[in-house]
Design a protein around this motif. Sequence first.
Motif, PDB file in Angstrom:
ATOM      1  N   VAL A 137       3.603  24.413   6.004  1.00 37.41           N
ATOM      2  CA  VAL A 137       4.691  23.648   6.630  1.00 37.41           C
ATOM      3  C   VAL A 137       4.201  22.256   7.031  1.00 37.41           C
ATOM      4  CG1 VAL A 137       6.229  23.535   8.628  1.00 37.41           C
ATOM      5  CG2 VAL A 137       5.935  25.684   7.407  1.00 37.41           C
ATOM      6  N   PHE A 138       2.982  22.161   7.555  1.00 37.26           N
ATOM      7  CA  PHE A 138       2.431  20.853   7.914  1.00 37.26           C
ATOM      8  C   PHE A 138       2.351  19.960   6.677  1.00 37.26           C
ATOM      9  CE2 PHE A 138      -0.826  17.737   8.890  1.00 37.26           C
ATOM     10  CZ  PHE A 138      -0.532  17.389  10.196  1.00 37.26           C
ATOM     11  N   ASN A 139       1.864  20.518   5.566  1.00 33.41           N
ATOM     12  CA  ASN A 139       1.797  19.744   4.323  1.00 33.41           C
ATOM     13  C   ASN A 139       3.190  19.347   3.844  1.00 33.41           C
ATOM     14  OD1 ASN A 139      -0.942  20.089   4.399  1.00 33.41           O
ATOM     15  ND2 ASN A 139      -1.098  21.284   2.528  1.00 33.41           N
ATOM     16  N   ALA A 140       4.154  20.258   4.005  1.00 35.47           N
ATOM     17  CA  ALA A 140       5.516  19.984   3.536  1.00 35.47           C
ATOM     18  C   ALA A 140       6.158  18.854   4.325  1.00 35.47           C
ATOM     19  CB  ALA A 140       6.367  21.247   3.643  1.00 35.47           C
ATOM     20  N   VAL A 141       5.879  18.777   5.615  1.00 38.32           N
ATOM     21  CA  VAL A 141       6.521  17.780   6.470  1.00 38.32           C
ATOM     22  C   VAL A 141       5.783  16.437   6.419  1.00 38.32           C
ATOM     23  CG1 VAL A 141       7.119  17.220   8.862  1.00 38.32           C
ATOM     24  CG2 VAL A 141       7.499  19.524   7.986  1.00 38.32           C
ATOM     25  N   ILE A 142       4.457  16.467   6.280  1.00 38.25           N
ATOM     26  CA  ILE A 142       3.663  15.236   6.333  1.00 38.25           C
ATOM     27  C   ILE A 142       3.307  14.714   4.948  1.00 38.25           C
ATOM     28  CG2 ILE A 142       1.533  14.172   7.145  1.00 38.25           C
ATOM     29  CD1 ILE A 142       3.439  14.869   9.393  1.00 38.25           C
ATOM     30  N   ILE A 143       2.692  15.536   4.121  1.00 35.62           N
ATOM     31  CA  ILE A 143       2.097  15.057   2.869  1.00 35.62           C
ATOM     32  C   ILE A 143       3.121  14.883   1.760  1.00 35.62           C
ATOM     33  CG2 ILE A 143       0.407  15.577   1.069  1.00 35.62           C
ATOM     34  CD1 ILE A 143      -1.251  16.988   3.183  1.00 35.62           C
ATOM     35  N   VAL A 144       3.999  15.880   1.565  1.00 39.84           N
ATOM     36  CA  VAL A 144       4.954  15.804   0.454  1.00 39.84           C
ATOM     37  C   VAL A 144       5.899  14.608   0.580  1.00 39.84           C
ATOM     38  CG1 VAL A 144       6.887  16.973  -0.664  1.00 39.84           C
ATOM     39  CG2 VAL A 144       4.807  18.239  -0.138  1.00 39.84           C
ATOM     40  N   PRO A 145       6.516  14.347   1.750  1.00 41.24           N
ATOM     41  CA  PRO A 145       7.387  13.170   1.842  1.00 41.24           C
ATOM     42  C   PRO A 145       6.654  11.855   1.567  1.00 41.24           C
ATOM     43  CG  PRO A 145       7.807  14.654   3.670  1.00 41.24           C
ATOM     44  CD  PRO A 145       6.574  15.152   2.991  1.00 41.24           C
ATOM     45  N   VAL A 146       5.410  11.728   2.058  1.00 39.15           N
ATOM     46  CA  VAL A 146       4.642  10.510   1.795  1.00 39.15           C
ATOM     47  C   VAL A 146       4.389  10.367   0.299  1.00 39.15           C
ATOM     48  CG1 VAL A 146       2.414   9.371   2.126  1.00 39.15           C
ATOM     49  CG2 VAL A 146       3.573  10.452   4.068  1.00 39.15           C
ATOM     50  N   THR A 147       4.028  11.463  -0.351  1.00 42.09           N
ATOM     51  CA  THR A 147       3.769  11.439  -1.795  1.00 42.09           C
ATOM     52  C   THR A 147       5.023  11.042  -2.560  1.00 42.09           C
ATOM     53  OG1 THR A 147       2.070  13.156  -1.575  1.00 42.09           O
ATOM     54  CG2 THR A 147       2.997  12.805  -3.765  1.00 42.09           C
ATOM     55  N   LEU A 148       6.146  11.649  -2.217  1.00 40.00           N
ATOM     56  CA  LEU A 148       7.397  11.346  -2.914  1.00 40.00           C
ATOM     57  C   LEU A 148       7.854   9.913  -2.675  1.00 40.00           C
ATOM     58  CD1 LEU A 148       9.392  14.662  -2.309  1.00 40.00           C
ATOM     59  CD2 LEU A 148       8.216  13.939  -4.398  1.00 40.00           C
ATOM     60  N   SER A 149       7.593   9.394  -1.473  1.00 44.00           N
ATOM     61  CA  SER A 149       8.029   8.026  -1.168  1.00 44.00           C
ATOM     62  C   SER A 149       7.212   6.983  -1.928  1.00 44.00           C
ATOM     63  CB  SER A 149       7.927   7.758   0.338  1.00 44.00           C
ATOM     64  OG  SER A 149       6.572   7.732   0.763  1.00 44.00           O
ATOM     65  N   ILE A 150       5.970   7.319  -2.252  1.00 44.70           N
ATOM     66  CA  ILE A 150       5.097   6.379  -2.958  1.00 44.70           C
ATOM     67  C   ILE A 150       5.276   6.472  -4.462  1.00 44.70           C
ATOM     68  CG2 ILE A 150       2.684   5.855  -3.502  1.00 44.70           C
ATOM     69  CD1 ILE A 150       1.960   6.653  -0.676  1.00 44.70           C
ATOM     70  N   HIS A 151       5.384   7.673  -4.970  1.00 47.46           N
ATOM     71  CA  HIS A 151       5.267   7.892  -6.407  1.00 47.46           C
ATOM     72  C   HIS A 151       6.462   7.295  -7.163  1.00 47.46           C
ATOM     73  CE1 HIS A 151       3.347   9.780  -9.805  1.00 47.46           C
ATOM     74  NE2 HIS A 151       4.505  10.240 -10.203  1.00 47.46           N
ATOM     75  N   GLY A 152       6.154   6.331  -8.033  1.00 53.66           N
ATOM     76  CA  GLY A 152       7.190   5.707  -8.854  1.00 53.66           C
ATOM     77  C   GLY A 152       8.026   4.676  -8.130  1.00 53.66           C
ATOM     78  N   ALA A 153       7.589   4.250  -6.934  1.00 57.61           N
ATOM     79  CA  ALA A 153       8.367   3.274  -6.162  1.00 57.61           C
ATOM     80  C   ALA A 153       8.042   1.852  -6.616  1.00 57.61           C
ATOM     81  CB  ALA A 153       8.061   3.417  -4.673  1.00 57.61           C
ATOM     82  N   THR A 154       9.081   1.042  -6.816  1.00 59.99           N
ATOM     83  CA  THR A 154       8.891  -0.372  -7.134  1.00 59.99           C
ATOM     84  C   THR A 154       8.616  -1.112  -5.832  1.00 59.99           C
ATOM     85  OG1 THR A 154      10.367  -0.266  -9.043  1.00 59.99           O
ATOM     86  CG2 THR A 154       9.942  -2.441  -8.118  1.00 59.99           C
ATOM     87  N   VAL A 155       7.398  -1.642  -5.703  1.00 59.52           N
ATOM     88  CA  VAL A 155       6.987  -2.250  -4.440  1.00 59.52           C
ATOM     89  C   VAL A 155       7.038  -3.780  -4.494  1.00 59.52           C
ATOM     90  CG1 VAL A 155       5.596  -0.292  -3.710  1.00 59.52           C
ATOM     91  CG2 VAL A 155       4.552  -2.063  -5.140  1.00 59.52           C
ATOM     92  N   ILE A 156       7.022  -4.358  -5.685  1.00 56.12           N
ATOM     93  CA  ILE A 156       7.214  -5.805  -5.848  1.00 56.12           C
ATOM     94  C   ILE A 156       8.175  -6.023  -7.006  1.00 56.12           C
ATOM     95  CG2 ILE A 156       6.158  -8.034  -6.388  1.00 56.12           C
ATOM     96  CD1 ILE A 156       3.556  -7.067  -5.229  1.00 56.12           C
ATOM     97  N   ASP A 157       9.213  -6.779  -6.761  1.00 56.64           N
ATOM     98  CA  ASP A 157      10.164  -7.162  -7.819  1.00 56.64           C
ATOM     99  C   ASP A 157      10.526  -8.624  -7.568  1.00 56.64           C
ATOM    100  OD1 ASP A 157      11.977  -7.328  -9.836  1.00 56.64           O
ATOM    101  OD2 ASP A 157      13.334  -5.778  -9.069  1.00 56.64           O
ATOM    102  N   SER A 158       9.668  -9.511  -8.056  1.00 58.14           N
ATOM    103  CA  SER A 158       9.755 -10.929  -7.720  1.00 58.14           C
ATOM    104  C   SER A 158      10.001 -11.746  -8.989  1.00 58.14           C
ATOM    105  CB  SER A 158       8.461 -11.382  -7.045  1.00 58.14           C
ATOM    106  OG  SER A 158       8.526 -12.725  -6.661  1.00 58.14           O
ATOM    107  N   HIS A 159      10.994 -12.647  -8.906  1.00 58.26           N
ATOM    108  CA  HIS A 159      11.348 -13.461 -10.073  1.00 58.26           C
ATOM    109  C   HIS A 159      11.605 -14.908  -9.630  1.00 58.26           C
ATOM    110  CE1 HIS A 159      11.934  -9.810 -12.538  1.00 58.26           C
ATOM    111  NE2 HIS A 159      12.409  -9.292 -11.417  1.00 58.26           N
ATOM    112  N   SER A 160      11.192 -15.829 -10.474  1.00 60.07           N
ATOM    113  CA  SER A 160      11.447 -17.251 -10.250  1.00 60.07           C
ATOM    114  C   SER A 160      11.518 -17.917 -11.624  1.00 60.07           C
ATOM    115  CB  SER A 160      10.330 -17.862  -9.401  1.00 60.07           C
ATOM    116  OG  SER A 160       9.175 -18.079 -10.182  1.00 60.07           O
ATOM    117  N   PRO A 161      11.904 -19.199 -11.667  1.00 49.77           N
ATOM    118  CA  PRO A 161      11.894 -19.883 -12.969  1.00 49.77           C
ATOM    119  C   PRO A 161      10.505 -19.940 -13.603  1.00 49.77           C
ATOM    120  CG  PRO A 161      13.207 -21.106 -11.384  1.00 49.77           C
ATOM    121  CD  PRO A 161      12.514 -20.028 -10.619  1.00 49.77           C
ATOM    122  N   GLN A 162       9.439 -19.803 -12.787  1.00 46.63           N
ATOM    123  CA  GLN A 162       8.077 -19.917 -13.301  1.00 46.63           C
ATOM    124  C   GLN A 162       7.478 -18.574 -13.728  1.00 46.63           C
ATOM    125  OE1 GLN A 162       8.915 -21.460 -10.198  1.00 46.63           O
ATOM    126  NE2 GLN A 162       9.418 -23.271 -11.449  1.00 46.63           N
TER     127      GLN A 162
END
Length: 288
Positions: free
Chosen positions: A167-192
Amino acid sequence: MRKVVRHFIEDFQKFLRNPQEIVDGPQNGAFHSWMVVLTINFAFAALVIIPLALLIDQHVLPLKGGPLPAKMPLWFLVIVILVMVPVVEELLFRYPLKFARNRVLKIAVYGSSVLFALVHMSNYDNHEVLFYLFAPVIVGSQLVGGFLMAYLRLKHGLRWSILMHAVFNAVIIVPVTLSIHGATVIDSHSPQYSLVVTQYAFSEQPEHIRIFRQEAGIDTVHVRQANLQRIVDLIGTPGAWYVDDALVDIDFKATSPIPPDSLISLLGQQFRMIPQTIPNVLPSEPRQ
């Protein structure tokens, strides 16, 4: 509930003094004990250990935790975290406790709890003296959790310590893993330029890195699930930056080549980049 908590505190103090009294004492109220132990473990982690670890990470020593190296599908990783890890670790650290008695039992409880915490230091890549000095805080949740799960194992049986671990792993580790995995953390665009960075909790495919240079600048970077520290070392001067350990995809395209340090600064929008002092060395041949 207040009475249950008071009874648990008295019982746990007795357990720390002499675990044998728990083994030979009454074994009723398993579910209520489990709920109290789980609540205390969560509260201690959330209110004490996590804030202190964040303070250490931000103001004393960067904690170099990193993604899992194993290549596996996400569903299998969740099974590993929720089932395999709790079962295996409880069998290793808590199962043998029932077979010890008297003074040997106390040594086994304290020894297994400390060893359980020390094993979790391998979650970090730090080797600095300060890291080991602050280890009791950094793995404090595992240390306290080790004693609490030892209490459950001796008082009510191995299944309750396994359930608490899961249960500790389910509440602490799994949500952190799911929130990180495959998340787009930078999506930056400019004319350059355009820069898209996706972060992963674990590897699903072989590493792929392609960096295209023109003169003294970089115009294209194409990366698939590679370590960010390795990428920054390839873009700039090796060893010049300490970077948060992260597994990432990077898609970068510039209309005209930009200096390596400028690209590193763009990555610094999301990831910590700490300049490092490096010794003077002879200039190496330019990388292609």
